[in-house]
Scaffold this active site. Structure first.
Site, mmCIF file in Angstrom:
data_model
loop_
_atom_site.group_PDB
_atom_site.id
_atom_site.type_symbol
_atom_site.label_atom_id
_atom_site.label_comp_id
_atom_site.label_asym_id
_atom_site.label_seq_id
_atom_site.Cartn_x
_atom_site.Cartn_y
_atom_site.Cartn_z
ATOM 1 C CG ASN A 6 -4.637 7.476 5.564
ATOM 2 O OD1 ASN A 6 -4.343 6.038 5.680
ATOM 3 N ND2 ASN A 6 -3.746 8.113 6.405
ATOM 4 C CD GLU A 7 -4.944 7.533 9.902
ATOM 5 O OE1 GLU A 7 -4.698 8.371 10.595
ATOM 6 O OE2 GLU A 7 -4.633 6.240 10.625
ATOM 7 C CG ASN A 18 -5.759 3.296 8.726
ATOM 8 O OD1 ASN A 18 -5.462 2.147 7.400
ATOM 9 N ND2 ASN A 18 -5.010 4.740 8.081
ATOM 10 C CD GLU A 58 -1.906 4.174 8.397
ATOM 11 O OE1 GLU A 58 -1.525 4.180 9.235
ATOM 12 O OE2 GLU A 58 -1.725 4.737 7.338
ATOM 13 C CE1 TYR A 62 -0.428 2.259 13.434
ATOM 14 C CE2 TYR A 62 -2.326 3.346 13.231
ATOM 15 C CZ TYR A 62 -1.217 3.565 12.359
ATOM 16 O OH TYR A 62 -0.256 3.059 11.618
ATOM 17 C CG HIS A 99 -1.797 9.179 3.831
ATOM 18 N ND1 HIS A 99 -1.524 7.066 3.728
ATOM 19 C CD2 HIS A 99 -0.831 9.644 5.014
ATOM 20 C CE1 HIS A 99 -1.371 6.900 5.234
ATOM 21 N NE2 HIS A 99 -1.028 8.897 5.164
ATOM 22 N NE ARG A 153 -3.241 2.669 2.399
ATOM 23 C CZ ARG A 153 -3.367 3.606 3.979
ATOM 24 N NH1 ARG A 153 -2.890 3.232 5.453
ATOM 25 N NH2 ARG A 153 -3.693 5.070 3.411
HETATM 26 C C1 PNW Z 1 -1.962 7.414 11.193
HETATM 27 N N1 PNW Z 1 -3.149 10.053 16.476
HETATM 28 O O1 PNW Z 1 -1.689 8.289 11.852
HETATM 29 C C2 PNW Z 1 -1.072 7.175 9.826
HETATM 30 O O2 PNW Z 1 -2.224 7.257 7.860
HETATM 31 C C3 PNW Z 1 -0.208 7.228 9.014
HETATM 32 O O3 PNW Z 1 0.408 8.065 8.089
HETATM 33 C C4 PNW Z 1 0.633 6.851 10.457
HETATM 34 O O4 PNW Z 1 2.772 7.688 10.146
HETATM 35 C C5 PNW Z 1 0.606 6.149 11.171
HETATM 36 O O5 PNW Z 1 -0.526 6.346 11.788
HETATM 37 C C6 PNW Z 1 1.311 6.494 12.992
HETATM 38 O O6 PNW Z 1 1.479 7.667 13.824
HETATM 39 C C7 PNW Z 1 -2.499 9.230 12.767
HETATM 40 O O7 PNW Z 1 -2.334 10.842 17.394
HETATM 41 C C8 PNW Z 1 -1.247 9.856 13.078
HETATM 42 O O8 PNW Z 1 -3.980 9.626 16.934
HETATM 43 C C9 PNW Z 1 -1.796 10.157 14.340
HETATM 44 C C10 PNW Z 1 -2.645 9.322 15.452
HETATM 45 C C11 PNW Z 1 -4.020 8.967 14.877
HETATM 46 C C12 PNW Z 1 -2.772 7.590 13.734
#
Ligand code: PNW
Length: 484
Positions: free
Chosen positions: A173-174, A314, A385, A316, A128, A82
C-alpha cells in the site's frame, strides 16, 4: 443552439464496492497470541511523534471484534472488504528463517472464511506500512535489498499458502508514504530524516529512493511467486496500490506550471507505476535526481515490468502546482515545485478538511483516471481508497458526528466523477473501496482525525455507530450500478 448535456455516469452490474481498513489502524491486540512488534509499535512509543501520544495498542480492537466488523459490512451492503495483514502477527520476527505464529495466521484464515460466508469478497493487502520491527533492527529493513526482498517474498508465500480462497491481492500500500514520510519527512515510522532536530538517523536525499527501489523489487518478486505457484489454482489477481492526487496549474497560462503538474504526478505515482508498466523510472526523476535514484539491473527491470494484474488506486484530493525556477533541493521529493491550495487568482481547490493535505476536488478523480489510463495502456483499475476527514469533526458531540453531510457530499461527488470516467471515457474500473469502514488510528494524527463512515466510541468499548455516509454510499452505488 447547443444545449449543455450532463455527462453520463454509470457502473457495470458486477461492480464491487465496499470499504477499506489497515491492520495497524484497527486491530489492536498488539501482543495478543504472540504478535511481535512492528516499526509502528516502536515509533508510536517515541514521545512527540503521534498526536495525543496515541498508539495502535487497542485501536478499534478488531482483533477481538471481527464478528462486529462483518455485521457492520453486511448492514452497509458492502460487496468487498479491503483489509491488511499484520506481518508481525503471522511471523513475529518477520524473517524467512523465523517461526510462523500459527495463532496469528489462523486469525486471518478464519476471518477470510467468515467474510466469504457473509458473501463479502476479501481484498487483501500484504503490507500496509507495519514492517516487523526486528527486520529494521536486524538489517535496516527496507534499506537492505537482498534481505528485505527475500523476507517479503517468504511472508507473501506464507499468506498465499494459508489463504487459497483469496482471489484479490495487493502487495504494497502506497510505497510513496513508506519511502517519503518514513525516510525523508520522518513523520512516519521508522522516522528517518535529515532534520537533526527530529531524528539522528537517516539521509533524506538518498534513502527514500533506495527504499522505493527495494519495495518495487520486493513487489515484483512476490508477484512472480504468486504467478508461478498460486495464481492459476486460485483464479486470482495481484497488483500494487499507489497513492496520488490530481494537479491543476497555479497559473493556467504558464507552460512551466502545466509541465510541473505532470512532473508532480510522475514523482508521486510514476515513480512506481513506470517501473511496473515499463521497467524503468520516469525521465523527469532521472533528470532531477541523477545518481541518487538507483537503477534496475536488466533482471530486476524484467521482474518488475508487467507485474500488475490491476492498478490499485488510492485517491483523495487535488492541488494547485507552481513550478520552481531555482535548482532542486537535494531533499526535494515532489519534483521541484510548490503544492498550493489556491491558484494565482485566489481560487481555492476545495474546502478545508481536518487533514492539511486534503481538499476535495471531485473532477480531478475523472481527470486522473484518464491520465493513468492513457499512460499505462488502459489497465483494469480498482479504487482501493477514497474518502475524507471533516474539519473539527472530533470536537463535535456524537449525535452531530453521525450527521456527516460533508462526507456524504464528498462520496456523492467522487463516485459520480468515477462513474463518468467509466460511462463516458470507457475506463475499466471494477471496484471501489471507501476509506474507511470506521474511524481508526490515523497514523501521526492518532485518533484526532476521523476518516470512518462509522463512528467508533473509543471511550466506551470501541462501540461502532454508522454515520449517515455509511448508509448513503449504498444509495449512491444503487443509482449507478447496472447503468453501463
Ligand atoms: C492513506 N498525505 O494515507 C493511507 O493508505 C491510509 O492508511 C490513511 O489512513 C489514509 O490515506 C488517510 O490519510 C495517506 O499526507 C496518508 O498526503 C497521508 C497522505 C496521503 C495518504
Amino acid at each position: 443552439m447547443v444545449k449543455d448535456i450532463a455527462p453520463k455516469a454509470g457502473l457495470p452490474a458486477n461492480f464491487l464496492w465496499g470499504f477499506a481498513t489497515a491492520a495497524y489502524q484497527i486491530e489492536g491486540g498488539a501482543t495478543a497470541d504472540g504478535r511481535g512488534p512492528s516499526i509502528w509499535d516502536t515509533f508510536t512509543k517515541i514521545p512527540g511523534k503521534i498526536a495525543g501520544g496515541a498508539t495502535g495498542d487497542v485501536a478499534c480492537d478488531s482483533y477481538h471484534r471481527t464478528d462486529q466488523d462483518i455485521e457492520l459490512l453486511k448492514k452497509l451492503g458492502a460487496k468487498v472488504y479491503r483489509f491488511s495483514i499484520s506481518w508481525s502477527r503471522v511471523i513475529p520476527l518477520g524473517g524467512r528463517n523465523d517461526p510462523v505464529n500459527e495463532k496469528g495466521l489462523q486469525y486471518y484464515v478464519k476471518f477470510v472464511d467468515d467474510l466469504l460466508d457473509a458473501g463479502i469478497v476479501p481484498f487483501v493487502t500484504l503490507f500496509h506500512w507495519d514492517l516487523p520491527d526486528e527486520l529494521d533492527k536486524r538489517y535496516g529493513g527496507f534499506l537492505n535489498k537482498e534481505e528485505f526482498v527475500a523476507d517479503f517474498a517468504n511472508y507473501a508465500k506464507v499468506m498465499f499458502t494459508a489463504l487459497p480462497k483469496v482471489k484479490d491481492w495487493i502487495t504494497f500500500n502506497e510505497p510513496f508514504c513508506s519511502a517519503v514520510l518514513g525516510y525523508n519527512v520522518g513523520q512516519f515510522a521508522p522516522g528517518h530524516t535529515s532534520d537533526r532536530t527530529k531524528s539522528d538517523i537517516g539521509d533524506g536525499s538518498t534513502e527514500p529512493w533506495i527504499v522505493g527501489h527495494h519495495i518495487l523489487i520486493a513487489h515484483g518478486q512476490a508477484v512472480k511467486v504468486y504467478r508461478e505457484e498460486f495464481k492459476e489454482a486460485a483464479g486470482g489477481q495481484i497488483g500494487i496500490t499507489l497513492n496520488g492526487d490530481w494537479t491543476e496549474p497555479w497559473d493556467p497560462n504558464s507552460e512551466a506550471d502545466r509541465e510541473a503538474c505532470d512532473r508532480k504526478i510522475e514523482f508521486a505515482i510514476s515513480w512506481f507505476a513506470d517501473p511496473v508498466y515499463f521497467g524503468h523510472y520516469p525521465e523527469s526523476m532521472v533528470k532531477q535526481l541523477g545518481d541518487r535514484l538507483p537503477s534496475f539491473t536488466e533482471e530486476e527491470s524484467q521482474l518488475v515490468k508487467g507485474s500488475n494484474d490491476f492498478y490499485g488506486m488510492n485517491h483523495y484530493c487535488a492541488n494547485y502546482i507552481k513550478h520552481k525556477d531555482t535548482e532542486a533541493d537535494p531533499l526535494d521529493t515532489a519534483g521541484n515545485l510548490d503544492v498550493l491550495m489556491e491558484d494565482k487568482y485566489g481560487n481555492s481547490i476545495g474546502p478545508e478538511t481536518q487533514s492539511g493535505w486534503l481538499r476535495p476536488h471531485a473532477p480531478g478523480f475523472r481527470k486522473l483516471l484518464n491520465w493513468l489510463n492513457k499512460r499505462y495502456g488502459s489497465p483494469i483499475f480498482y479504487v482501493t481508497e477514497n474518502g475524507t476527514s471533516l474539519k473539527g469533526e472530533n470536537d463535535l458531540p456524537m449525535e452531530e458526528i453521525l450527521e456527516d453531510d460533508f462526507r456524504v457530499e464528498y462520496f456523492r461527488s467522487y463516485i459520480t466523477s468515477m462513474a463518468e470516467a467509466v460511462a463516458e471515457d470507457g475506463i475499466d474500473v471494477r471496484g471501489y473501496m471507501a476509506w474507511s469502514l470506521m474511524d481508526n488510528f490515523e497514523w501521526a494524527e492518532g485518533y484526532e482525525t476521523r476518516f470512518g463512515v462509522t463512528y467508533v466510541d473509543y471511550e466506551n468499548g470501541q462501540k461502532r455507530y454508522p454515520k449517515k455516509s455509511a448508509l448513503e454510499i449504498k444509495n449512491i452505488f444503487d443509482q449507478y450500478i447496472g447503468k453501463v
